[in-house]
Design a protein around this motif. Structure first.
Motif, mmCIF file in Angstrom:
data_model
loop_
_atom_site.group_PDB
_atom_site.id
_atom_site.type_symbol
_atom_site.label_atom_id
_atom_site.label_comp_id
_atom_site.label_asym_id
_atom_site.label_seq_id
_atom_site.Cartn_x
_atom_site.Cartn_y
_atom_site.Cartn_z
ATOM 1 N N LEU A 146 -12.400 -20.810 -7.025
ATOM 2 C CA LEU A 146 -12.308 -20.282 -5.660
ATOM 3 C C LEU A 146 -13.617 -19.634 -5.231
ATOM 4 C CD1 LEU A 146 -8.715 -18.744 -5.690
ATOM 5 C CD2 LEU A 146 -9.464 -20.854 -4.582
ATOM 6 N N LEU A 147 -14.215 -18.842 -6.126
ATOM 7 C CA LEU A 147 -15.480 -18.181 -5.810
ATOM 8 C C LEU A 147 -16.592 -19.199 -5.584
ATOM 9 C CD1 LEU A 147 -15.534 -15.158 -8.309
ATOM 10 C CD2 LEU A 147 -15.284 -15.053 -5.824
ATOM 11 N N LEU A 152 -20.018 -23.351 0.089
ATOM 12 C CA LEU A 152 -19.896 -23.536 1.537
ATOM 13 C C LEU A 152 -20.802 -22.575 2.297
ATOM 14 C CD1 LEU A 152 -16.040 -24.064 1.953
ATOM 15 C CD2 LEU A 152 -17.841 -25.761 2.299
ATOM 16 N N VAL A 153 -20.814 -21.321 1.879
ATOM 17 C CA VAL A 153 -21.605 -20.301 2.569
ATOM 18 C C VAL A 153 -23.098 -20.498 2.325
ATOM 19 C CG1 VAL A 153 -22.096 -17.826 2.667
ATOM 20 C CG2 VAL A 153 -19.726 -18.621 2.551
ATOM 21 N N LEU A 171 -16.385 -22.499 -4.780
ATOM 22 C CA LEU A 171 -16.199 -23.302 -3.574
ATOM 23 C C LEU A 171 -16.593 -22.518 -2.328
ATOM 24 C CD1 LEU A 171 -12.828 -25.136 -4.319
ATOM 25 C CD2 LEU A 171 -15.133 -26.115 -4.298
ATOM 26 N N THR A 172 -16.205 -21.254 -2.287
ATOM 27 C CA THR A 172 -16.595 -20.405 -1.162
ATOM 28 C C THR A 172 -18.111 -20.223 -1.128
ATOM 29 O OG1 THR A 172 -14.496 -19.211 -1.303
ATOM 30 C CG2 THR A 172 -16.278 -18.151 -0.083
ATOM 31 N N GLY A 173 -18.684 -19.960 -2.307
ATOM 32 C CA GLY A 173 -20.126 -19.754 -2.382
ATOM 33 C C GLY A 173 -20.918 -20.976 -1.960
#
Length: 234
Positions: A39-40, A46-47, A42-44
């Protein structure tokens, strides 16, 4: 970030001559840790995608060679894998020069100095985490030639995925490079004076591994990167 306790005590290790050494301590990666990692990351990704593209372009424009540096490291269970970094050095023949470097190493490029100083060269390892080869917080992955110098106790570190951010790596971040710059033989100095103290810190981290320990490590990393606080060595 962790679920149930990740520490287990195994059977005693036999010593040469029939003696008994300290019990073998084994660790494991929890399923919850893996879920949080994904989760971390995938978020990272994208950002940080625009930043990753910009850094890759900067590396390619600075010196000839690929944007990414790939190196074989030892992962969980002693399995080798290719760690990814943004290239911070000029391209040299494989096996030339020491595998550790200080701040004044002439192989470091202009962009590479910025990447190393900000730790942005480590960002491609988010892909290693997504592949399941690494975790966000954990002991640092070493090259095979240095793992050969691990003691039996230190080899317990290979029971878990290596991390992007490790306790030993963080604690030595500010002083290791400077000491290597002064050493006549950087690799010998690393093996004699830095490797085992760093591994001891990683073992201590695993002994107390949990969500609060990871949060403290994340906060200490943020303070170090922003220059707000010097990280103590112990």
């Amino acid at each position: 970030m962790a679920g149930p306790p990740e520490r287990a005590v195994g059977p005693a290790v036999g010593a040469p001559g029939g003696g008994v050494l300290a019990p073998a301590i084994r660790y494991r990666d929890s399923r919850l840790r893996r879920i949080v990692d994904v989760l971390l990351v995938l978020t990272g990704l994208l950002v940080l995608l625009p930043l990753l593209v910009a850094l890759a372009v900067a590396v390619r424009l600075d010196t000839r060679g690929p944007a990414l540096f790939r190196q074989v490291r030892v992962g969980r269970g002693g399995k080798p894998f290719e760690i990814l970094k943004f290239r911070s050095m000029v391209v040299t023949p494989a096996g030339s020069g020491p595998q550790v470097s200080g701040c004044r190493d002439p192989r470091i490029t202009r962009v590479g100095r910025v990447l190393r100083g900000t730790r942005l060269d480590e960002l491609p390892q988010l892909v290693n985490v997504l592949r399941g080869e690494m975790t966000v917080f954990g002991p640092r992955a070493e090259v095979p030639r240095y793992v050969d110098h691990y003691t039996p106790r230190e080899r317990c570190l290979l029971d878990v995925r290596p991390g992007i951010v490790g306790a030993g790596q963080l604690m030595f971040a500010q002083d290791q490079a400077a000491a290597l710059d002064e050493a006549d033989d950087p690799e010998r100095h690393y093996l004699d004076h830095q490797l085992h103290p760093k591994l001891a810190l990683d073992l201590a981290y695993l002994d107390a591994r949990g969500p609060w320990g990871d949060l403290r490590l994340a906060c200490a990393t943020a303070r170090y990167l922003t220059g707000r606080q010097r990280v103590p060595k112990s």
